[in-house]
Write a protein that holds these residues in place. Structure first.
Motif, PDB file in Angstrom:
ATOM      1  N   SER A 257     -19.720  19.139  -7.885  1.00  0.00           N
ATOM      2  CA  SER A 257     -19.790  19.902  -6.641  1.00  0.00           C
ATOM      3  C   SER A 257     -18.641  19.490  -5.726  1.00  0.00           C
ATOM      4  N   GLY A 258     -18.467  20.231  -4.644  1.00  0.00           N
ATOM      5  CA  GLY A 258     -17.446  19.875  -3.662  1.00  0.00           C
ATOM      6  C   GLY A 258     -17.696  18.500  -3.074  1.00  0.00           C
ATOM      7  N   LEU A 259     -18.985  18.158  -2.851  1.00  0.00           N
ATOM      8  CA  LEU A 259     -19.330  16.848  -2.305  1.00  0.00           C
ATOM      9  C   LEU A 259     -18.936  15.731  -3.279  1.00  0.00           C
ATOM     10  N   GLN A 260     -19.129  15.968  -4.565  1.00  0.00           N
ATOM     11  CA  GLN A 260     -18.770  14.963  -5.556  1.00  0.00           C
ATOM     12  C   GLN A 260     -17.261  14.751  -5.634  1.00  0.00           C
ATOM     13  N   TRP A 261     -16.505  15.834  -5.560  1.00  0.00           N
ATOM     14  CA  TRP A 261     -15.049  15.689  -5.521  1.00  0.00           C
ATOM     15  C   TRP A 261     -14.624  14.922  -4.276  1.00  0.00           C
ATOM     16  N   ALA A 262     -15.311  15.152  -3.165  1.00  0.00           N
ATOM     17  CA  ALA A 262     -15.023  14.407  -1.938  1.00  0.00           C
ATOM     18  C   ALA A 262     -15.304  12.917  -2.132  1.00  0.00           C
ATOM     19  N   GLY A 263     -16.368  12.611  -2.887  1.00  0.00           N
ATOM     20  CA  GLY A 263     -16.679  11.215  -3.188  1.00  0.00           C
ATOM     21  C   GLY A 263     -15.560  10.553  -3.978  1.00  0.00           C
ATOM     22  N   GLY A 264     -15.005  11.286  -4.941  1.00  0.00           N
ATOM     23  CA  GLY A 264     -13.884  10.756  -5.699  1.00  0.00           C
ATOM     24  C   GLY A 264     -12.683  10.505  -4.810  1.00  0.00           C
ATOM     25  N   GLY A 265     -12.440  11.421  -3.856  1.00  0.00           N
ATOM     26  CA  GLY A 265     -11.357  11.212  -2.906  1.00  0.00           C
ATOM     27  C   GLY A 265     -11.587   9.993  -2.034  1.00  0.00           C
ATOM     28  N   ALA A 266     -12.850   9.748  -1.657  1.00  0.00           N
ATOM     29  CA  ALA A 266     -13.177   8.576  -0.842  1.00  0.00           C
ATOM     30  C   ALA A 266     -12.875   7.289  -1.589  1.00  0.00           C
ATOM     31  N   VAL A 267     -13.120   7.273  -2.895  1.00  0.00           N
ATOM     32  CA  VAL A 267     -12.817   6.095  -3.700  1.00  0.00           C
ATOM     33  C   VAL A 267     -11.314   5.808  -3.668  1.00  0.00           C
ATOM     34  N   LEU A 268     -10.508   6.840  -3.812  1.00  0.00           N
ATOM     35  CA  LEU A 268      -9.055   6.659  -3.774  1.00  0.00           C
ATOM     36  C   LEU A 268      -8.603   6.139  -2.411  1.00  0.00           C
ATOM     37  N   VAL A 269      -9.179   6.674  -1.342  1.00  0.00           N
ATOM     38  CA  VAL A 269      -8.858   6.195   0.005  1.00  0.00           C
ATOM     39  C   VAL A 269      -9.223   4.722   0.147  1.00  0.00           C
ATOM     40  N   ALA A 270     -10.387   4.340  -0.390  1.00  0.00           N
ATOM     41  CA  ALA A 270     -10.827   2.948  -0.308  1.00  0.00           C
ATOM     42  C   ALA A 270      -9.857   2.023  -1.029  1.00  0.00           C
ATOM     43  N   LEU A 271      -9.363   2.434  -2.189  1.00  0.00           N
ATOM     44  CA  LEU A 271      -8.407   1.618  -2.929  1.00  0.00           C
ATOM     45  C   LEU A 271      -7.118   1.422  -2.136  1.00  0.00           C
ATOM     46  N   VAL A 272      -6.662   2.481  -1.490  1.00  0.00           N
ATOM     47  CA  VAL A 272      -5.454   2.373  -0.667  1.00  0.00           C
ATOM     48  C   VAL A 272      -5.695   1.416   0.494  1.00  0.00           C
ATOM     49  N   LEU A 273      -6.839   1.538   1.174  1.00  0.00           N
ATOM     50  CA  LEU A 273      -7.152   0.660   2.304  1.00  0.00           C
ATOM     51  C   LEU A 273      -7.206  -0.799   1.877  1.00  0.00           C
ATOM     52  N   ALA A 274      -7.851  -1.060   0.733  1.00  0.00           N
ATOM     53  CA  ALA A 274      -7.989  -2.440   0.268  1.00  0.00           C
ATOM     54  C   ALA A 274      -6.636  -3.058  -0.017  1.00  0.00           C
ATOM     55  N   ASN A 275      -5.733  -2.284  -0.599  1.00  0.00           N
ATOM     56  CA  ASN A 275      -4.437  -2.845  -0.971  1.00  0.00           C
ATOM     57  C   ASN A 275      -3.477  -2.903   0.206  1.00  0.00           C
ATOM     58  N   VAL A 276      -3.625  -2.016   1.186  1.00  0.00           N
ATOM     59  CA  VAL A 276      -2.879  -2.164   2.427  1.00  0.00           C
ATOM     60  C   VAL A 276      -3.303  -3.442   3.140  1.00  0.00           C
ATOM     61  N   ALA A 277      -4.607  -3.705   3.138  1.00  0.00           N
ATOM     62  CA  ALA A 277      -5.123  -4.914   3.774  1.00  0.00           C
ATOM     63  C   ALA A 277      -4.584  -6.163   3.082  1.00  0.00           C
ATOM     64  N   SER A 278      -4.480  -6.140   1.766  1.00  0.00           N
ATOM     65  CA  SER A 278      -4.008  -7.319   1.028  1.00  0.00           C
ATOM     66  C   SER A 278      -2.555  -7.627   1.319  1.00  0.00           C
ATOM     67  N   LEU A 279      -1.781  -6.636   1.787  1.00  0.00           N
ATOM     68  CA  LEU A 279      -0.371  -6.844   2.098  1.00  0.00           C
ATOM     69  C   LEU A 279      -0.153  -7.338   3.516  1.00  0.00           C
ATOM     70  N   GLN A 280      -1.193  -7.268   4.354  1.00  0.00           N
ATOM     71  CA  GLN A 280      -1.056  -7.735   5.735  1.00  0.00           C
ATOM     72  C   GLN A 280      -0.991  -9.256   5.764  1.00  0.00           C
ATOM     73  N   PRO A 281      -0.131  -9.832   6.609  1.00  0.00           N
ATOM     74  CA  PRO A 281      -0.064 -11.293   6.699  1.00  0.00           C
ATOM     75  C   PRO A 281      -1.350 -11.860   7.270  1.00  0.00           C
ATOM     76  N   ARG A 282      -1.753 -13.008   6.771  1.00  0.00           N
ATOM     77  CA  ARG A 282      -2.971 -13.668   7.270  1.00  0.00           C
ATOM     78  C   ARG A 282      -2.682 -14.357   8.589  1.00  0.00           C
ATOM     79  N   ARG A 283      -3.660 -14.290   9.485  1.00  0.00           N
ATOM     80  CA  ARG A 283      -3.519 -14.996  10.760  1.00  0.00           C
ATOM     81  C   ARG A 283      -3.733 -16.481  10.549  1.00  0.00           C
ATOM     82  N   ARG A 284      -2.997 -17.262  11.304  1.00  0.00           N
ATOM     83  CA  ARG A 284      -3.144 -18.714  11.210  1.00  0.00           C
ATOM     84  C   ARG A 284      -3.901 -19.221  12.416  1.00  0.00           C
TER      85      ARG A 284
END
Length: 285
Positions: A257-284
């Motif tokens: 369904s359209g909702l399920q395709w949206a869920g797949g898109g959300a997974v891709l967005v989550a992967l991008v967010l997680a890896n953007v976060a991993s590239l941010q410098p850690r605060r000291r």
């Protein structure tokens, strides 16, 4: 590039649900796990001819049980107890457990963006694979959550232990696959026994499981854990149910369904967010 190479592992793992239900003997989760692990471990041991030494004996046993033995048993058990999509959602809550365990076992500071990404990923996967008529077996839910926790502990401890100096990564993978298989063997013999007959189709499934799904996938996975941020690697696991769902669409003629395709898109967005976060410098401090 390392991230893309590591991402091949959950793509391969996403085929597990299809191969399990279409090619392997029914209701034999321990046999499926054992075949996936033990022959692969023996093959790697024979190739590299390197055994653990010192503390790596107990480390390999612990990692073998968490990453392979207990996880395989729980994964296949959940797959037989629950619809494939439901099992995929529950077993792939592991990024949330990794986020919870990393500060305790690794001393890592979890970024809020990583936590948000993990929540988005789980919601996206749930949207993608749940159907209104999905039957929720309580035992299957508990088994799936236990499998997710096993995987999370395995990922975090693999990062914490590192790798013995001068030992190829695939050799260490072989130790874990072997010990994981040995953990499963007595359970298999006690609870399931040998199958009365094995078809040619079953043999093809077994061959795929211990070569591509075992040696190749776990070799890439442990390599990724050693090179990349722990949470980012754990987040890649959500690719597995997405792959499983797409296999259902293209091989079994299932419709989304359209909702399920949206869920797949959300997974891709989550992967991008997680890896953007991993590239941010850690605060000291």
């Amino acid at each position: 590039m390392n991230l893309l190479i590591t991402a091949l592992t959950p793509v391969i793992w996403g085929t597990t649900y299809f191969v399990t239900t279409e090619f392997l003997p029914a209701d034999r989760p321990l046999l499926a796990g054992f075949i996936r692990a033990f022959p692969a471990g023996l093959m790697l041991l024979a190739w590299f001819r390197v055994l653990p030494s010192g503390a790596w004996w107990w480390k390999s046993i612990v990692l073998g049980v968490l990453n392979i033995g207990a996880f395989f048993a729980l994964l296949f058990w959940a797959t037989f107890l629950l619809p494939g999509g439901v099992a995929a959602v529950i077993t792939n809550t592991s990024p949330l457990w990794v986020i919870a365990l990393s500060p305790i076992l690794l001393g890592a500071r979890v970024r809020s963006l990583q936590l948000a990404a993990a929540v988005v990923a789980v919601v996206g996967v749930a949207t993608l694979v749940f159907s209104p008529g999905a039957q929720l077996n309580p035992q299957g839910i508990v088994v799936g959550l236990a499998g997710a926790l096993c995987m999370a502990f395995g990922v975090v401890l693999t990062k914490r232990f590192g790798r013995p100096e001068g030992v190829p990564g695939l050799a260490v993978t072989g130790w874990q696959l072997t010990f994981g298989g040995l953990f499963l063997l007595p359970l298999l013999l006690l609870l399931e026994g040998a199958p009365a007959q094995v078809s040619g189709e079953n043999l093809l499934g077994f061959l795929y499981m211990f070569t591509i799904n075992g040696v190749v996938a776990y070799g890439l996975w442990f390599r990724g854990i050693s090179l990349l941020d722990t949470v980012s690697v754990a987040m890649l696991g959500v690719i597995s149910p997405v792959t499983a769902t797409l296999i259902g669409v293209f091989l079994n003629g299932e419709e989304l369904s359209g909702l399920q395709w949206a869920g797949g898109g959300a997974v891709l967005v989550a992967l991008v967010l997680a890896n953007v976060a991993s590239l941010q410098p850690r605060r000291r401090g």
